[in-house]
Design an enzyme around this catalytic site. Structure first.
Site, PDB file in Angstrom:
ATOM      1  N   VAL A 210      63.516  75.631  32.656  1.00 21.90           N
ATOM      2  CA  VAL A 210      64.033  76.255  33.880  1.00 21.90           C
ATOM      3  C   VAL A 210      64.284  75.062  34.795  1.00 21.90           C
ATOM      4  CG1 VAL A 210      63.534  77.751  35.847  1.00 21.90           C
ATOM      5  CG2 VAL A 210      62.739  78.395  33.550  1.00 21.90           C
ATOM      6  N   PRO A 211      65.546  74.665  34.938  1.00 25.03           N
ATOM      7  CA  PRO A 211      65.862  73.360  35.537  1.00 25.03           C
ATOM      8  C   PRO A 211      65.713  73.310  37.066  1.00 25.03           C
ATOM      9  CG  PRO A 211      67.876  74.509  34.993  1.00 25.03           C
ATOM     10  CD  PRO A 211      66.748  75.367  34.492  1.00 25.03           C
ATOM     11  N   CYS A 212      64.483  73.338  37.525  1.00 24.67           N
ATOM     12  CA  CYS A 212      64.208  73.285  38.965  1.00 24.67           C
ATOM     13  C   CYS A 212      64.683  71.969  39.573  1.00 24.67           C
ATOM     14  CB  CYS A 212      62.731  73.525  39.237  1.00 24.67           C
ATOM     15  SG  CYS A 212      61.605  72.514  38.272  1.00 24.67           S
ATOM     16  N   HIS A 213      64.821  70.931  38.752  1.00 29.12           N
ATOM     17  CA  HIS A 213      65.303  69.642  39.260  1.00 29.12           C
ATOM     18  C   HIS A 213      66.761  69.737  39.708  1.00 29.12           C
ATOM     19  CE1 HIS A 213      66.421  69.597  34.990  1.00 29.12           C
ATOM     20  NE2 HIS A 213      67.355  68.707  35.303  1.00 29.12           N
TER      21      HIS A 213
END
Length: 187
Positions: free
Chosen positions: A135-138
């Site tokens: 889950v690409p929170c970056h």
């Protein structure tokens, strides 16, 4: 039973934790393997280290490729979204749609879940993301191209490093060469 595996990547040791056929946690690069193990023990005290099963091996390969600069979308990996609170799940669903090399702001994510003005709550949800990188929170930034926070080891520096690897634009402003005709752009 919960299991975990540590594995090397281009930017340091990462980890995946799983139970059954679902990934229950991902861990971004740590300084060293000992630090990674300590964090894993805090997050998953009942997990035991194990050889990766087929879907974990595949996930490890894809994460390694992404961290080496290959554009990979990890949204198809089997994560246990049912374990997340409803609001967080909605935030994670939007984050999962952000392709490598792209970004959204916390406010844009809030608007997409139908809660404009909930940018801070979006940040809190992403700060507790159990599957960073999957889950690409970056890929979620503060307004104006500012980085916002990042709770992984290395903090904002890790976030920027991952965005750099993905060649992500962090602003709607054109790059130095972006306004040039295609034939005049740097290669």
């Amino acid at each position: 039973m919960q299991h975990f595996v540590l594995f090397d990547t281009a930017i340091g040791p990462c980890a995946l934790a799983w139970q059954g056929e679902r990934i229950i946690g991902a861990q971004l690069p740590e300084r060293d393997e000992e630090t990674a193990r300590r964090r894993l023990a805090r997050r998953f005290p009942e997990a035991s280290e194990a050889a990766p099963v087929a879907f974990i091996t595949s996930a490890m390969d894809e994460i390694r490729a992404l961290l080496q600069g290959e554009p990979r979308d990890l949204a198809h990996l089997p994560i246990d979204l049912d374990s997340a609170p409803a609001f967080n799940r909605r935030v994670y669903d939007v984050a999962l749609t952000i392709p490598p090399g792209e970004t959204l702001t916390y406010g844009e994510v809030a608007a997409r879940i139908g809660e404009p003005g909930a940018a801070r709550a979006v940040g809190v949800a992403l700060g507790s993301n159990p599957w960073p990188i999957i889950v690409p929170c970056h890929r979620v930034l503060a307004a104006g191209g500012k980085t916002g926070g990042f709770s992984a080891d290395g903090g904002v520096e890790t976030k920027l490093r991952m965005l750099t690897i993905e060649k992500a634009r962090t602003s709607a402003e054109p790059s130095l060469f972006g306004a040039l005709p295609l034939e005049a752009r740097r290669r």
